[in-house]
Design a protein around this motif. Structure first.
Motif, PDB file in Angstrom:
ATOM      1  N   HIS A   1      -5.929   7.296   1.576  1.00  0.00           N
ATOM      2  CA  HIS A   1      -4.878   6.286   1.398  1.00  0.00           C
ATOM      3  C   HIS A   1      -3.514   6.962   1.482  1.00  0.00           C
ATOM      4  O   HIS A   1      -3.393   8.171   1.271  1.00  0.00           O
ATOM      5  CB  HIS A   1      -5.018   5.594   0.039  1.00  0.00           C
ATOM      6  CG  HIS A   1      -6.341   4.928  -0.173  1.00  0.00           C
ATOM      7  ND1 HIS A   1      -6.637   3.682   0.328  1.00  0.00           N
ATOM      8  CD2 HIS A   1      -7.461   5.356  -0.816  1.00  0.00           C
ATOM      9  CE1 HIS A   1      -7.875   3.359  -0.002  1.00  0.00           C
ATOM     10  NE2 HIS A   1      -8.400   4.351  -0.696  1.00  0.00           N
TER      11      HIS A   1
ATOM     12  N   HIS B   1      -4.666   3.382  -7.388  1.00  0.00           N
ATOM     13  CA  HIS B   1      -5.954   3.949  -6.999  1.00  0.00           C
ATOM     14  C   HIS B   1      -6.407   4.811  -8.179  1.00  0.00           C
ATOM     15  O   HIS B   1      -5.675   5.716  -8.599  1.00  0.00           O
ATOM     16  CB  HIS B   1      -5.812   4.785  -5.731  1.00  0.00           C
ATOM     17  CG  HIS B   1      -5.306   4.000  -4.562  1.00  0.00           C
ATOM     18  ND1 HIS B   1      -6.132   3.358  -3.668  1.00  0.00           N
ATOM     19  CD2 HIS B   1      -4.039   3.724  -4.157  1.00  0.00           C
ATOM     20  CE1 HIS B   1      -5.414   2.745  -2.762  1.00  0.00           C
ATOM     21  NE2 HIS B   1      -4.135   2.948  -3.031  1.00  0.00           N
TER      22      HIS B   1
ATOM     23  N   HIS C   1      -9.155   9.800  -2.822  1.00  0.00           N
ATOM     24  CA  HIS C   1      -8.135   8.748  -2.699  1.00  0.00           C
ATOM     25  C   HIS C   1      -6.930   9.260  -1.916  1.00  0.00           C
ATOM     26  O   HIS C   1      -6.378   8.552  -1.067  1.00  0.00           O
ATOM     27  CB  HIS C   1      -7.697   8.273  -4.082  1.00  0.00           C
ATOM     28  CG  HIS C   1      -8.662   7.354  -4.745  1.00  0.00           C
ATOM     29  ND1 HIS C   1      -8.982   6.117  -4.234  1.00  0.00           N
ATOM     30  CD2 HIS C   1      -9.387   7.478  -5.900  1.00  0.00           C
ATOM     31  CE1 HIS C   1      -9.863   5.518  -5.030  1.00  0.00           C
ATOM     32  NE2 HIS C   1     -10.121   6.334  -6.048  1.00  0.00           N
TER      33      HIS C   1
ATOM     34  N   ASN D   1       2.079   3.007  -3.428  1.00  0.00           N
ATOM     35  CA  ASN D   1       0.699   3.353  -3.754  1.00  0.00           C
ATOM     36  C   ASN D   1       0.687   4.492  -4.770  1.00  0.00           C
ATOM     37  O   ASN D   1       1.225   5.569  -4.514  1.00  0.00           O
ATOM     38  CB  ASN D   1      -0.042   3.786  -2.496  1.00  0.00           C
ATOM     39  CG  ASN D   1      -0.308   2.608  -1.574  1.00  0.00           C
ATOM     40  OD1 ASN D   1      -0.639   1.519  -2.027  1.00  0.00           O
ATOM     41  ND2 ASN D   1      -0.169   2.819  -0.282  1.00  0.00           N
TER      42      ASN D   1
ATOM     43  N   LEU E   1      -1.575   6.948  -7.334  1.00  0.00           N
ATOM     44  CA  LEU E   1      -2.864   7.503  -7.722  1.00  0.00           C
ATOM     45  C   LEU E   1      -2.820   7.852  -9.203  1.00  0.00           C
ATOM     46  O   LEU E   1      -1.960   8.612  -9.647  1.00  0.00           O
ATOM     47  CB  LEU E   1      -3.153   8.760  -6.887  1.00  0.00           C
ATOM     48  CG  LEU E   1      -4.356   9.624  -7.320  1.00  0.00           C
ATOM     49  CD1 LEU E   1      -5.645   8.824  -7.287  1.00  0.00           C
ATOM     50  CD2 LEU E   1      -4.453  10.862  -6.439  1.00  0.00           C
TER      51      LEU E   1
END
Length: 214
Positions: free
Chosen positions: A43, A28, A39, A2, A4
């Motif tokens: 997350h 994200h 975010h 993931n 950002l």
């Protein structure tokens, strides 16, 4: 993984998003510092790429808060170019610093290096060569097809996380693919026949996960 991405320039955000989603990252996106922190808190973020000069909260402030509360890797982007600025960026806790303008491919390589996504991934008797786009089992090329390799690559980037069939279809077959989700099952089955059953675990009703501990 993931990722950002935070930058107040929409075009820059679009470009970076395109590069990273193509490589299998779950992105994200945020256009200001407060959105970036939203975010982060909502997350599981593995790495943050932050523009220094953002509205509401600067990249430096966001970096400091992320580092106070996690071990998430942070890369700072900035048009500032002197040594004092670089010193300030690294002192804030950033793991790396990149001056604008830059080639997105360089940013991608630096992010992969920080996340230890090497060109050759070793999984027991398996070797996945991400540059050569080949998978070896006990030193022998398993002759993975294009789709099989792309499935393996996406699962490696997101190892330890359950990936849905829909997500795999979007990133391996393309967002414009309208075929059956069961296509994924067929290709996963063929991939398992080549690499062995121990690596890719099925989570019924949820998707697939690459689990090294199996």
């Amino acid at each position: 993984m993931n990722l950002l991405l935070a930058d107040d320039e929409p075009l820059m955000l679009q470009i970076l998003n395109a590069y990273f989603t193509k490589e299998g990252f779950r992105t994200h996106l945020a256009e200001d510092g407060e959105a970036a922190l939203d975010h982060f808190y909502n997350h599981k973020i593995d790495m943050a790429v932050l523009d220094w000069m953002m509205p509401k909260r600067s990249g430096i402030e966001v970096c400091q808060e992320i580092k106070r509360n996690s071990r998430t890797k942070v890369m700072l982007l900035t048009a500032k170019g002197d040594a004092d600025d670089e010193f300030a960026a690294l002192k804030s806790g950033a793991d790396d610093y990149l001056r604008k303008p830059f080639d997105p491919r360089i940013l991608l390589l630096r992010v992969q290096k920080l996340l230890q996504l090497e060109a050759r991934v070793l999984l027991g008797e398996l070797t996945v060569d991400l540059d050569a786009r080949k998978i070896y089992r006990a030193g022998k090329d398993v002759s993975a097809t294009h789709k099989e390799f792309e499935l393996m690559r996406y699962l490696i980037v997101n190892r330890g996380q359950i990936v849905s069939r829909k997500t795999l279809l979007d990133h391996v077959w393309g967002f414009d693919y309208f075929g059956e989700e069961r296509t994924v099952d067929t290709h996963i089955r063929r991939l398992r026949e080549k690499i062995g059953d121990r690596w890719i675990r099925t989570y019924r009703g949820m998707g697939y996960c690459l689990e090294e501990s199996q």
